[in-house]
Design a protein around this motif. Structure first.
Motif, PDB file in Angstrom:
ATOM      1  N   VAL A  59      -5.938   0.410   4.429  1.00  0.00           N
ATOM      2  CA  VAL A  59      -5.722  -0.626   5.443  1.00  0.00           C
ATOM      3  C   VAL A  59      -7.026  -0.935   6.175  1.00  0.00           C
ATOM      4  N   ARG A  62      -9.347  -3.087   3.842  1.00  0.00           N
ATOM      5  CA  ARG A  62      -8.884  -4.452   3.679  1.00  0.00           C
ATOM      6  C   ARG A  62      -8.942  -5.226   5.007  1.00  0.00           C
ATOM      7  N   VAL A  66     -10.855  -8.824   5.597  1.00  0.00           N
ATOM      8  CA  VAL A  66     -10.257 -10.020   6.200  1.00  0.00           C
ATOM      9  C   VAL A  66     -11.029 -10.429   7.452  1.00  0.00           C
ATOM     10  N   LEU A 142       1.860 -14.391   1.445  1.00  0.00           N
ATOM     11  CA  LEU A 142       0.823 -13.514   1.983  1.00  0.00           C
ATOM     12  C   LEU A 142       1.421 -12.187   2.428  1.00  0.00           C
ATOM     13  N   SER A 145       2.205 -10.115  -0.595  1.00  0.00           N
ATOM     14  CA  SER A 145       0.988  -9.595  -1.202  1.00  0.00           C
ATOM     15  C   SER A 145       0.421  -8.429  -0.400  1.00  0.00           C
ATOM     16  N   TRP A 146       0.407  -8.550   0.922  1.00  0.00           N
ATOM     17  CA  TRP A 146      -0.127  -7.457   1.747  1.00  0.00           C
ATOM     18  C   TRP A 146       0.727  -6.204   1.618  1.00  0.00           C
ATOM     19  N   SER A 149       0.152  -4.756  -1.825  1.00  0.00           N
ATOM     20  CA  SER A 149      -1.136  -4.078  -1.962  1.00  0.00           C
ATOM     21  C   SER A 149      -1.067  -2.670  -1.389  1.00  0.00           C
ATOM     22  N   GLN A 185      -6.753  -8.858  -3.322  1.00  0.00           N
ATOM     23  CA  GLN A 185      -5.625  -8.031  -2.915  1.00  0.00           C
ATOM     24  C   GLN A 185      -5.005  -8.515  -1.613  1.00  0.00           C
ATOM     25  N   SER A 186      -5.776  -9.249  -0.814  1.00  0.00           N
ATOM     26  CA  SER A 186      -5.296  -9.752   0.470  1.00  0.00           C
ATOM     27  C   SER A 186      -4.915 -11.223   0.412  1.00  0.00           C
ATOM     28  N   SER A 192      -1.768  -7.879  -6.678  1.00  0.00           N
ATOM     29  CA  SER A 192      -1.343  -6.693  -5.931  1.00  0.00           C
ATOM     30  C   SER A 192       0.075  -6.285  -6.311  1.00  0.00           C
TER      31      SER A 192
END
Length: 410
Positions: A59, A62, A66, A142, A145-146, A149, A185-186, A192
């Motif tokens: 975390v 990533r 971001v 989104l 995906s988060w 991941s 991945q984000s 992901s």
């Protein structure tokens, strides 16, 4: 871990044995059989506590990526939210979620881009999350995906930790997070989600949970075409086990049967919808310029770089990158990675490099390639490994911001 003991006479026999001698299921001791199994909830809490450092590190990496993207985009006058949710493939997934299949774009050269090229699991989840929350389809993608991941990080930790210990598991997760194209991945992309399903399916194979392996492989096959890599890992591993033990239990057979259902079901449905039968999906991909050309397009792309001094450096870099992939795979074989991982990685890399539309992000699911480096980092002092990974994390965050604000992933 238990290893089969094949005959050792003859160079050819020894070479085959080196590849096939792979741990598939953890041995069960008499003591294990006498002890009562802990409750599922207790096992889950224990596993989560064990994986917590890896998940927190993931975390953090990533979040850094971001944050750097947000600063870079603001300076460039662009919206980081748009870059993550509403460009490139993200738009196609959103349209599938909102309008269903049937959207096409005809290009001036006569080729057709159809949304049938995009497998349905991510759009289905976008539609589900949007239906039960105030999120738009793009924001739902989104969110999926988060979360996916994070699940992928957990699966990578489970595989690496199972084979090489907790420290190696943490290093493997961070290495996956700091890949040059890790920013994908984000994004509201399917990489992901696929990696999460593939990693946990492979972990299920390694620990003898065949039905779970088949179910997760089936969902992976509904996510991306490379789901074939997970199916291959399950099928060949099961075949080798049957060959070794001369028996097959019902759960293994069920897992083998379930594994290809997702991908096969979608490909057959596309063929029925287009009226082209088994070749319908291949025709859809051909409209996008994709297909399996044994690496010709990728080799030509590298060759085109050698037209001048600056471009030639990029060509040399690409050649070094391919050589690095092959080298990491060879190290995995020498380290006697389990057969399912070797098969899965080999298929993922082959499809990524030999596809007409080869892209760096297609290698994101090939996380077993990172295991040799993870094992090496795990042997260092914590301060040294943290310094190495921290520096790479910063470089990855900067490159990801530069990439998305430039050409971005096609």
């Amino acid at each position: 871990m238990a290893y089969a003991t094949p005959p050792t006479h003859g160079p050819r026999t020894r070479a085959v044995a080196r590849f096939l001698r792979a741990p598939i299921i953890e041995p069960v001791t008499d003591l294990d059989q006498r002890l009562p199994a802990p409750a599922y909830g207790a096992r889950a809490r224990t596993a989560l506590r064990r994986a917590a450092p890896a998940l927190l590190a993931y975390v953090g990496v990533r979040a850094l990526g971001v944050a750097v993207l947000a600063v870079w985009s603001a300076a460039a006058g662009k919206s980081p939210h748009t870059l993550l949710t509403a460009r490139w493939d993200s738009l196609w997934y959103t349209r599938v979620a909102e309008f269903g299949y049937g959207w096409e774009v005809k290009l001036p050269d006569g080729s057709v881009h159809s949304n049938l090229a995009f497998f349905p699991l991510l759009p289905w989840l976008e539609r589900l999350v949007s239906a039960v929350s105030p999120l738009s389809y793009a924001d739902a993608g989104l969110a999926v995906s988060w979360l996916a991941s994070l699940c992928a990080a957990g699966g990578i930790f489970a595989v690496a930790g199972h084979l090489y210990g907790r420290r190696a598991g943490i290093c493997a997760v961070v290495l996956w997070a700091v890949l040059p194209v890790g920013i994908v991945q984000s994004m509201a992309y399917s990489e992901s989600l696929f990696t999460a399903l593939a990693a946990w399916s492979l972990y299920a194979v390694l620990t003898g949970r065949w039905v779970w392996a088949g179910v997760l492989a089936s969902f992976a096959g509904l996510t991306r075409p490379v789901g074939a890599a997970v199916v291959a890992a399950i099928w060949v591993t099961a075949a080798v086990r049957v060959h070794r033990e001369l028996r097959a239990d019902a759960r293994m057979i069920l897992g083998v049967v379930l594994a290809p259902l997702g991908a096969a079901g979608y490909v057959l449905w596309v063929g029925h919808r287009t009226g082209d039968g088994l070749f319908g999906y291949l025709d859809v991909q051909a409209g996008w310029g994709n297909g399996f050309d044994f690496g010709y397009a990728f080799a030509r792309f590298i060759g085109d770089k050698f037209t001048g001094f600056p471009a030639a450096l990029a060509g040399v870099g690409l050649i070094i990158g391919v050589a690095l992939l092959i080298w990491l795979y060879v190290i995995g074989v020498r380290q006697k990675q389990p057969l399912p991982l070797l098969l899965y990685t080999g298929v993922v890399v082959a499809l990524a490099l030999c596809a007409a539309g080869s892209k760096p992000r297609l290698l994101l699911p090939a996380f077993p390639l990172l295991l040799p480096a993870a094992v090496a980092l795990a042997r260092l002092r914590t301060s040294r490994s943290a310094l190495v990974l921290g520096g790479v994390a910063v470089a990855s965050a900067v490159y990801g911001a530069f990439w998305l604000n430039g050409s971005g992933p096609p």
